[in-house]
Design a protein around this motif. Structure first.
Motif, short mmCIF file in Angstrom:
data_model
loop_
_atom_site.label_atom_id
_atom_site.label_comp_id
_atom_site.label_asym_id
_atom_site.label_seq_id
_atom_site.Cartn_x
_atom_site.Cartn_y
_atom_site.Cartn_z
N ASP A 76 0.83 -1.21 0.00
CA ASP A 76 0.00 0.00 0.00
C ASP A 76 0.86 1.26 0.00
O ASP A 76 2.09 1.20 0.10
CB ASP A 76 -0.96 0.00 1.19
CG ASP A 76 -0.24 -0.15 2.52
OD1 ASP A 76 0.92 0.28 2.66
OD2 ASP A 76 -0.85 -0.73 3.45
N THR A 77 0.20 2.40 -0.10
CA THR A 77 0.90 3.68 -0.18
C THR A 77 1.67 3.97 1.10
O THR A 77 2.79 4.49 1.04
CB THR A 77 -0.08 4.83 -0.46
OG1 THR A 77 -0.87 4.50 -1.60
CG2 THR A 77 0.65 6.12 -0.73
N ALA A 78 1.11 3.65 2.25
CA ALA A 78 1.82 3.90 3.50
C ALA A 78 3.15 3.14 3.52
O ALA A 78 4.19 3.71 3.89
CB ALA A 78 0.96 3.49 4.70
N SER A 79 3.14 1.89 3.08
CA SER A 79 4.38 1.11 3.02
C SER A 79 5.35 1.70 2.00
O SER A 79 6.57 1.68 2.21
CB SER A 79 4.08 -0.34 2.65
OG SER A 79 3.23 -0.93 3.60
N LEU A 80 4.81 2.21 0.92
CA LEU A 80 5.65 2.84 -0.09
C LEU A 80 6.36 4.06 0.48
O LEU A 80 7.58 4.20 0.36
CB LEU A 80 4.82 3.24 -1.31
CG LEU A 80 5.54 4.07 -2.37
CD1 LEU A 80 6.73 3.33 -2.95
CD2 LEU A 80 4.55 4.48 -3.47
N VAL A 81 5.62 4.95 1.12
CA VAL A 81 6.22 6.18 1.64
C VAL A 81 7.20 5.87 2.77
O VAL A 81 8.29 6.45 2.82
CB VAL A 81 5.13 7.18 2.08
CG1 VAL A 81 5.75 8.41 2.72
CG2 VAL A 81 4.28 7.59 0.88
N THR A 82 6.85 4.96 3.67
CA THR A 82 7.80 4.63 4.74
C THR A 82 9.05 3.96 4.15
O THR A 82 10.16 4.20 4.64
CB THR A 82 7.16 3.74 5.83
OG1 THR A 82 6.65 2.56 5.24
CG2 THR A 82 6.07 4.49 6.56
N GLY A 83 8.88 3.18 3.10
CA GLY A 83 10.04 2.59 2.43
C GLY A 83 10.92 3.63 1.77
O GLY A 83 12.16 3.55 1.83
N VAL A 84 10.31 4.62 1.13
CA VAL A 84 11.07 5.71 0.51
C VAL A 84 11.83 6.48 1.58
O VAL A 84 13.02 6.80 1.41
CB VAL A 84 10.14 6.63 -0.30
CG1 VAL A 84 10.84 7.93 -0.68
CG2 VAL A 84 9.63 5.92 -1.54
N LEU A 85 11.17 6.78 2.69
CA LEU A 85 11.85 7.48 3.78
C LEU A 85 13.04 6.68 4.28
O LEU A 85 14.12 7.24 4.54
CB LEU A 85 10.87 7.77 4.93
CG LEU A 85 9.88 8.89 4.68
CD1 LEU A 85 8.72 8.82 5.67
CD2 LEU A 85 10.56 10.24 4.74
N ALA A 86 12.89 5.38 4.41
CA ALA A 86 13.99 4.53 4.87
C ALA A 86 15.14 4.51 3.86
O ALA A 86 16.31 4.67 4.24
CB ALA A 86 13.49 3.11 5.14
N LEU A 87 14.81 4.34 2.59
CA LEU A 87 15.86 4.30 1.55
C LEU A 87 16.61 5.63 1.46
O LEU A 87 17.85 5.64 1.40
CB LEU A 87 15.24 3.97 0.20
CG LEU A 87 14.77 2.54 -0.01
CD1 LEU A 87 13.99 2.42 -1.32
CD2 LEU A 87 15.94 1.58 -0.03
N LEU A 88 15.87 6.72 1.44
CA LEU A 88 16.53 8.02 1.35
C LEU A 88 17.30 8.33 2.64
O LEU A 88 18.36 8.97 2.59
CB LEU A 88 15.52 9.11 1.03
CG LEU A 88 14.89 9.01 -0.36
CD1 LEU A 88 13.82 10.09 -0.55
CD2 LEU A 88 15.94 9.11 -1.46
N GLY A 89 16.78 7.87 3.76
CA GLY A 89 17.50 8.05 5.02
C GLY A 89 18.80 7.27 5.03
O GLY A 89 19.83 7.77 5.49
N ASP A 90 18.77 6.04 4.51
CA ASP A 90 20.00 5.24 4.42
C ASP A 90 21.03 5.96 3.54
O ASP A 90 22.22 6.04 3.88
CB ASP A 90 19.71 3.87 3.80
CG ASP A 90 18.89 2.96 4.71
OD1 ASP A 90 18.76 3.27 5.92
OD2 ASP A 90 18.38 1.94 4.20
#
Length: 189
Positions: free
Chosen positions: A80-94
């Motif tokens: 879902d979108t929530a998982s997408l956005v939290t995944g993007v935040l994690a990837l960009l944070g890394d």
């Protein structure tokens, strides 16, 4: 253009992207780009006759496509979108943390420095942000969200703001806080 020309052009764009992300538009002088890329100075003007503005614009557009591909790949792997956005935040944070807090968004620095004074760079930045919003809007619509346009803008602003704060604080805390709020923001009213 031959293989060697493509490789030289790619090295110039790689060097520009790296310099712009870590030091902004003004931190990516042409001498620094030539030195970092190892390309002959004449190649810079051959491949980018529009000068620094063209070079930076193409670099931002290219970085935008790379992040867009990452978002699309992640979108296919999450429910879902929530998982997408939290995944993007994690990837960009890394990515941000691995760079020593130097590389946040490849667009933000340019838009903050140049959007008011360079129409071509403002247009490239708007184009990249628009494509990212489109990815989010499409996912929101697929999830049946009632306001995909407005929500896509809010989510992009949340990601960009969290990256900016994380870079300023040299901490993942703003990214983690934003990730925790995403589910609440996407909950049906």
């Amino acid at each position: 253009m031959g293989r060697k020309g493509d490789e030289t052009r790619s090295r110039l764009l790689d060097a520009t992207q790296d310099l712009v992300e870590s030091g902004g538009y003004f931190g990516a002088g042409l001498n620094q780009v030539v030195a970092a890329s190892g390309a002959p100075r004449g190649s810079l003007y051959f491949h980018f006759p529009g000068g620094k503005e063209q070079l930076v614009g193409e670099s931002v557009r290219r970085a935008g496509r790379e992040i867009g591909r990452t978002v699309r790949d992640l979108a296919e792997a999450v429910p879902d979108t929530a998982s997408l956005v939290t995944g993007v935040l994690a990837l960009l944070g890394d990515r941000l943390e691995a760079s020593g807090w130097r590389k946040g968004c490849p667009v933000a620095t340019v838009v903050l420095e140049m959007a008011a004074v360079s129409d071509p760079l403002q247009e490239v930045c708007a184009e990249v942000y628009g494509s990212w919003e489109g990815e989010l809007r499409d996912r929101l619509a697929a999830d049946g969200h009632p306001e995909p346009d407005d929500t896509a803008t809010v989510l992009l602003a949340l990601v960009e703001g969290a990256l900016l704060l994380a870079r300023a604080r040299r901490s993942r805390e703003p990214l983690d806080r934003a990730a925790r709020r995403v589910a609440a923001l996407l909950r049906p009213s």
